[in-house]
Design a protein around this motif. Structure first.
Motif, mmCIF file in Angstrom:
data_model
loop_
_atom_site.group_PDB
_atom_site.id
_atom_site.type_symbol
_atom_site.label_atom_id
_atom_site.label_comp_id
_atom_site.label_asym_id
_atom_site.label_seq_id
_atom_site.Cartn_x
_atom_site.Cartn_y
_atom_site.Cartn_z
ATOM 1 N N GLY A 107 0.802 -1.221 0.000
ATOM 2 C CA GLY A 107 0.000 0.000 0.000
ATOM 3 C C GLY A 107 0.838 1.275 0.000
ATOM 4 N N GLY A 108 2.160 1.128 -0.039
ATOM 5 C CA GLY A 108 3.031 2.300 -0.058
ATOM 6 C C GLY A 108 3.378 2.820 1.331
ATOM 7 N N ASN A 109 2.976 2.105 2.381
ATOM 8 C CA ASN A 109 3.304 2.516 3.744
ATOM 9 C C ASN A 109 4.743 2.132 4.075
ATOM 10 N N ILE A 110 5.496 3.074 4.622
ATOM 11 C CA ILE A 110 6.895 2.818 4.950
ATOM 12 C C ILE A 110 6.969 1.931 6.190
#
Length: 184
Positions: free
Chosen positions: A14-17
């Protein structure tokens, strides 16, 4: 055979770091399985002969060695609000002095609708003489909505000369809140 992968950041789908490197061997994790909230409050003065909600003389622990994790709990006249959803462990440690025979209780009360409270855990202290006693209860609270799920602590069965003990310099009666994971 040795393989080396060089990256500065790892993200989920989801693009969460999830993980970041500063390039010098220091890694920073972002909410991947660690405790994200931990806080502790204590009673700062004795409550004598009280049979009611604990609404005052509560402070976040302020010893030099203390530090909370995350945002921390919000205390509004003894009503504790959670900073985020999740499954929380609440540890209620009650320290009381009973100069005569008495059974005293400090209940952990939880509401899930910001109105009706249930007694979910209650350490009980009992004595037949002059004693200082400590009892502990532990509850798990599923916080699915931070506006509606709240906690308060209530004394009951205290004789007029029995006291729930507080101290501004050390933990006697105190309450610990730890977020263990996501809400269920």
């Amino acid at each position: 055979m040795t393989s080396i992968i060089k990256v500065n950041t790892i993200q989920d789908a989801g693009g969460n770091i999830l993980l970041t490197s500063n390039g010098s061997g220091t890694l920073t994790t972002n909410n991947i399985g660690g405790i994200t909230e931990a806080d502790q409050f204590r009673l700062t003065a004795d409550l004598t002969g009280s049979n009611a909600d604990i609404t005052s003389n509560l402070e976040r622990v302020d010893d030099a060695s203390f530090s909370k994790i995350g945002t921390g709990m919000t205390n509004n006249s003894g009503i504790f609000s959670f900073p985020s959803t999740g499954l929380y462990q609440i540890i209620n440690v009650a320290n009381a002095f009973t100069p005569s025979q008495d059974n005293v209780y400090v209940s952990t009360n939880v509401t899930i609708n910001n109105s009706d409270y249930d007694d979910v855990a209650r350490p009980g202290l009992s004595s037949s003489n002059s004693y200082e006693n400590t009892a502990t209860s532990v509850a798990l609270v599923n916080v699915t909505n931070t506006s509606n799920v709240k906690v308060k602590f209530t004394t009951s069965s205290f004789a007029s000369n029995s006291a729930l003990q507080g101290d501004t310099d050390r933990n006697k009666t105190h309450f610990t809140f730890i977020r263990l994971g996501d809400s269920q």
